[in-house]
Write a protein that holds these residues in place. Sequence first.
Motif, PDB file in Angstrom:
ATOM      1  N   ASN A  31      -1.877   6.021   1.783  1.00  0.00           N
ATOM      2  CA  ASN A  31      -0.916   7.018   1.317  1.00  0.00           C
ATOM      3  C   ASN A  31      -1.201   7.288  -0.163  1.00  0.00           C
ATOM      4  N   ALA A  32      -1.341   8.573  -0.514  1.00  0.00           N
ATOM      5  CA  ALA A  32      -1.750   8.931  -1.879  1.00  0.00           C
ATOM      6  C   ALA A  32      -0.741   8.473  -2.933  1.00  0.00           C
ATOM      7  N   SER A  33       0.498   8.244  -2.540  1.00  0.00           N
ATOM      8  CA  SER A  33       1.525   7.878  -3.530  1.00  0.00           C
ATOM      9  C   SER A  33       1.513   6.400  -3.894  1.00  0.00           C
ATOM     10  N   PHE A  34       0.783   5.576  -3.127  1.00  0.00           N
ATOM     11  CA  PHE A  34       0.819   4.128  -3.382  1.00  0.00           C
ATOM     12  C   PHE A  34      -0.588   3.544  -3.380  1.00  0.00           C
ATOM     13  N   LYS A  35      -0.781   2.538  -4.257  1.00  0.00           N
ATOM     14  CA  LYS A  35      -2.081   1.863  -4.313  1.00  0.00           C
ATOM     15  C   LYS A  35      -1.849   0.353  -4.320  1.00  0.00           C
ATOM     16  N   PRO A  92       9.183   3.243  -5.405  1.00  0.00           N
ATOM     17  CA  PRO A  92       8.575   2.389  -6.434  1.00  0.00           C
ATOM     18  C   PRO A  92       9.663   1.530  -7.091  1.00  0.00           C
ATOM     19  N   GLY A  99       4.574   5.312   4.152  1.00  0.00           N
ATOM     20  CA  GLY A  99       4.759   5.298   2.701  1.00  0.00           C
ATOM     21  C   GLY A  99       5.970   6.109   2.261  1.00  0.00           C
ATOM     22  N   ASP A 100       6.336   7.128   3.049  1.00  0.00           N
ATOM     23  CA  ASP A 100       7.500   7.963   2.687  1.00  0.00           C
ATOM     24  C   ASP A 100       8.786   7.154   2.617  1.00  0.00           C
ATOM     25  N   SER A 157      -3.340   0.695   1.263  1.00  0.00           N
ATOM     26  CA  SER A 157      -2.619   1.964   1.404  1.00  0.00           C
ATOM     27  C   SER A 157      -3.545   3.119   1.746  1.00  0.00           C
ATOM     28  N   ASP A 184       0.958  -2.015  -6.356  1.00  0.00           N
ATOM     29  CA  ASP A 184       2.256  -1.380  -6.664  1.00  0.00           C
ATOM     30  C   ASP A 184       3.401  -2.232  -6.123  1.00  0.00           C
ATOM     31  N   ARG A 244      15.157  10.912   0.269  1.00  0.00           N
ATOM     32  CA  ARG A 244      14.373  10.201  -0.744  1.00  0.00           C
ATOM     33  C   ARG A 244      14.878  10.457  -2.167  1.00  0.00           C
TER      34      ARG A 244
END
Length: 327
Positions: free
Chosen positions: A75-79, A112, A107-108, A73, A82, A274
């Motif tokens: 994208n800061a929201s996912f690692k 989750p 990622g948007d 990733s 996840d 979203r």
Amino acid sequence: MTFKALVTSKSAAGIATSLLDFSAADLGEGDVTVAVEYSTVNYKDGLALSGGRIMQAFPMVGGIDFAGTVEDSDNASFKPGDKVVLNGWGLSQTHNGGYAQKARVPGDWLIPLPENFSTRDAMAIGTAGYTAMLCVMALEHGGLTPAKGDVLVTGANGGVGSIAISLLSALGYRVAASTGRASEADYLRGLGAAEIVDRDTLSAAGKPIQAERWAGAVDSVGSHTLANVLAQTKYRGVVAACGLAQGLELPGSVAPFILRNVTLAGIDSVNAPREVRLEAWARLAKDLDPAKLQATVTEIGLGQVPDVAAKILKGQVRGRTVVNVNL
Ligand code: NDP
């Protein structure tokens, strides 16, 4: 390194779908790479694989939804690690979809995965179940409560219908299930239906206003069925329309709106914002029992998808078909 992908191509001879070896370079744009675990076969997937003007570029990996584990990733929201789920957006339209062992997406688009669901549960729910939840939220927004009366679900044996019945009955509603398959009455009662309605009573042209029967309805069928459902909806009732299994047209009148103050709520799952998706998945995690869902699920591998996709267009699929991309 290559991985399996079910790829649809278009030539002068028409549309063809085959299982191919793909590489990361084939995946397309995105800042998150997901190891896909499960996808599903929805009605829209049936349309896409039959050349029904869903895919806007070729070759294309079909599958309008998937669940899996983030592999890589930016994208800061996912690692990595996840668990995520994706419904709609550009999948199988402008962007490679879930019928592959890997996907790369913005990622948007990812949500989750709620903790109490496995990736298989998420796809047992799939776009059909997420859409059923959007329908229930629309009915609630329109003021529906269990005390107001019975709720009708059309296309009851389908994915949206099956999960709408489960959700509504769990929330305390008395649910009537409209179906063309009386042989599946036990299955529908097992999901929570209190009454079975023969869909033939709704599928032909009817009067613009009829006896009041339903406080609310979830309609995945459209056409005359939706027009009749509206005509039978009680004063200040609300109907959520999400599908077109019978047809795209709406051959009714304004009578239910101007004489009975009926609300017709449109449902689009593909481009839902979203925050709406997050709410729908949080509600699914709270209101839907994953164990109960198992009765609706048939599991297949990627190679069986074209066959099931053809059957879903003929109304021959019951409940939800989960695709295990690693089978
Ligand atoms: P399914 O094929 O699983 O279910 C559709 C059901 O409709 C069938 O099982 C059948 O139920 C009934 N049906 C089929 N043909 C007819 C007909 N000619 N007349 C009356 N009823 C019929 O599809 P899904 O549940 O996945 O999707 C249902 C609809 O919702 C589709 O039109 C789909 O495109 C739409 N949809 C829309 C979304 C949105 O964002 N708006 C998202 C997801 C789905 P039975 O045998 O019980 O009669």
